[in-house]
Write a protein that holds these residues in place. Structure first.
Motif, PDB file in Angstrom:
ATOM      1  N   ASN A  41      -7.925  -1.555  -2.656  1.00  0.00           N
ATOM      2  CA  ASN A  41      -7.055  -1.450  -1.488  1.00  0.00           C
ATOM      3  C   ASN A  41      -7.529  -2.363  -0.349  1.00  0.00           C
ATOM      4  O   ASN A  41      -7.251  -3.553  -0.361  1.00  0.00           O
ATOM      5  N   ASP A  47     -14.509   0.969  -2.621  1.00  0.00           N
ATOM      6  CA  ASP A  47     -13.140   0.453  -2.792  1.00  0.00           C
ATOM      7  C   ASP A  47     -13.143  -0.980  -3.330  1.00  0.00           C
ATOM      8  O   ASP A  47     -13.834  -1.848  -2.812  1.00  0.00           O
ATOM      9  N   PRO A  92      -4.866   3.848   0.771  1.00  0.00           N
ATOM     10  CA  PRO A  92      -6.001   3.165   1.384  1.00  0.00           C
ATOM     11  C   PRO A  92      -6.796   4.082   2.308  1.00  0.00           C
ATOM     12  O   PRO A  92      -7.836   3.672   2.825  1.00  0.00           O
ATOM     13  N   LEU A  94       0.847  -1.189   0.000  1.00  0.00           N
ATOM     14  CA  LEU A  94       0.000   0.000   0.000  1.00  0.00           C
ATOM     15  C   LEU A  94       0.885   1.242   0.000  1.00  0.00           C
ATOM     16  O   LEU A  94       2.067   1.167   0.363  1.00  0.00           O
ATOM     17  N   GLY A 128      -1.579  -2.080  -4.206  1.00  0.00           N
ATOM     18  CA  GLY A 128      -2.735  -1.216  -4.050  1.00  0.00           C
ATOM     19  C   GLY A 128      -2.686  -0.066  -5.037  1.00  0.00           C
ATOM     20  O   GLY A 128      -1.852  -0.032  -5.944  1.00  0.00           O
TER      21      GLY A 128
END
Length: 489
Positions: A156, A153, A144, A16, A140
């Protein structure tokens, strides 16, 4: 020794980021090669990618980042590795590619309206990759902590939960505010998802890492999450940039013997195919947005475009059309690839409303008619006899790929009076002007062919295998001992 995690379901490591451009793609690629070198069967995954840099694989198109991650993982690139690809055509409109294929229905839906429609295919693709591999390295998108997007979403935290992934959170410390970015992202994540964060990664650091103290320890006291790596700034890693034009500091360096200017229009596509040129010593690669940036160029390149007519209008508004035409008239080398080839012709004709009508630059006596169906395929071909600055490519075999709407052919009226572009590759893939200094081709990936680099420059650029191994060595050296193994423990 082949170390297996167990084939019931692959363990998942997810990267991420605190922002776009923090280093997610780079780090995910490095992790793919690092785990592959430990003997694991590895696959990359990114649920949704927004990029005009795409590659052709079995089944259609995927984002270039996942294509290179698959190669780093020593896996065959697969549409399941990037089930949803958004290719921006305008500021408020993107072409939607689902499981490798253009989906007109999804393209017409509002952004938030797509999520539940595509999630079943995304989840199935991830489940299939987990069933067939030991480790899946997931990337990702953006951050996030984008709380305006959490309800819809699909790239993520929803993916992290579905994969039961252990996550790294990477930030670009060169931008400043890195610890605030890390803490703020952690604070905005739902409490249950914070538990998935196995470590923070500081990327693009310049200087003595010891000077960061006591910030990493203080951050751990606040969040419970350790900082597992401080990765130094590294301009010359050799991996193509995914989302933006490169910084000239990332070129190979040495005494400049050749300047290549790539026109960087707003909807430029497939810019990653120029990465091999960045690795050629003595070659300066420049992104050009004004006539002044073309003035001293040896070559001018018109790259691919996701909106050929729109980018051609932008090119004219900057005065770049005259600069290209004057360079060609002086005998300077000009290369047009895909959309760039279409721009070099006399006209763009759009009977189906695919891209737009308009006059071309008139540098090659060709005309392009846009078609409703999109051409997406890999190609193996060979150049015929060329002349001028491109003569070294004569009879050179090449591999590449086509991604385009439209068919290009000689302009009938001009051909009738003897002004005809010379075909220099079968299947209507490439043409050259009579003087030999202008070359246009539909084939992407020209400079990824070692034979092409050898013919044009007499030297080999760094191979992708060497680049991937360099990335793996880099994280192996800079991550805390055993941190990468602990992610899959």
């Amino acid at each position: 020794m082949n170390q297996k995690v167990g084939r019931e379901k692959a363990r998942c490591v997810m990267v991420l980021g605190t922002t776009s451009g923090a280093g997610k793609s780079w780090l995910a690629t490095a992790l793919c090669r690092w785990y592959a070198r430990q003997g694991f069967k590895v696959a990359p995954f990114k649920a949704q990618n927004m990029s005009n840099n795409a590659r052709v694989v079995a089944g259609g198109e995927i984002g270039s980042a996942q294509y290179f991650q698959a190669l780093a993982a020593r896996a065959v690139p697969d549409v399941r590795m990037n089930p949803l690809l958004l290719k921006p055509e305008r500021d408020t409109h993107s072409q939607v590619i689902l499981m490798g294929q253009v989906n007109a229905e999804l393209t017409g839906l509002p952004w938030r309206g797509r999520s539940e429609r595509v999630w079943p295919q995304i989840a199935q693709a991830l489940d299939e990759l987990r069933a067939g591999n030991d480790i899946v390295v997931i990337e990702g998108a953006g951050s996030p902590a984008e709380i305006n997007l959490m309800d819809s979403d699909i790239v993520n935290l929803r993916v992290a939960r579905h994969a039961d992934a252990r996550c790294l959170l990477v930030t670009d410390i060169d931008r400043g505010g890195a610890f605030a970015h890390l803490y703020g992202t952690w604070a905005l994540m739902p409490e249950a998802d914070r538990a998935r964060l196995a470590g923070f990664v500081l990327n693009k650091f310049r200087g003595d890492a010891a000077l960061l103290a006591p910030a990493p320890e203080r951050l751990r006291e606040l969040t419970g999450v350790p900082t597992l790596a401080t990765l130094p700034m590294w301009w010359q890693h050799g991996l193509p940039e995914e989302d933006g034009v490169f910084d000239e500091r990332s070129t190979a360096g040495g005494e400049v013997r050749l300047t290549v200017a790539v026109v960087a229009y707003p909807r430029i596509s497939n810019l990653d195919e120029f990465q091999p040129l960045k690795n050629v010593a003595g070659l300066r690669l420049r992104w050009a947005r004004s006539p002044a940036e073309l003035a001293d160029a040896d070559w001018i390149v018109l790259p691919g475009s996701k909106n050929t007519s729109g980018d051609l209008a932008w090119l004219r508004a900057q005065g770049l059309d005259r600069a290209v035409a004057e360079h060609a008239a002086r005998g300077g080398a000009v290369l047009g690839i895909c959309g760039g080839l279409q721009m070099l012709g006399e006209a763009l004709i759009d009977p189906h409303g695919v891209d737009g009508n308009g006059p071309g630059l008139g540098v090659l006596p060709l005309v392009t008619v846009f078609e409703e169906d999109k051409t997406v395929r890999r190609r193996e071909a060979r150049f015929g006899a060329l002349k001028g600055p491109w003569a070294a490519l004569s009879e050179v075999p090449v591999r590449g790929y086509e991604i385009h709407h439209g068919r290009t052919a000689p302009h009938p009226a001009m051909a009738a009076v003897g002004d005809r572009a010379q075909p220099v590759m079968a299947h209507d893939l490439a043409w050259q002007n009579g003087q030999g200094n202008v070359l246009g081709l539909y084939l992407h990936g020209l400079f990824e062919n070692p034979a092409v680099l050898q013919a044009l420059f007499g030297a080999r650029a760094r191979t992708l295998e060497a680049v991937f191994d360099g990335l793996a060595d880099h994280i192996d050296f800079h991550f805390e001992a055993d941190a990468l193994r602990s992610l899959i423990a």
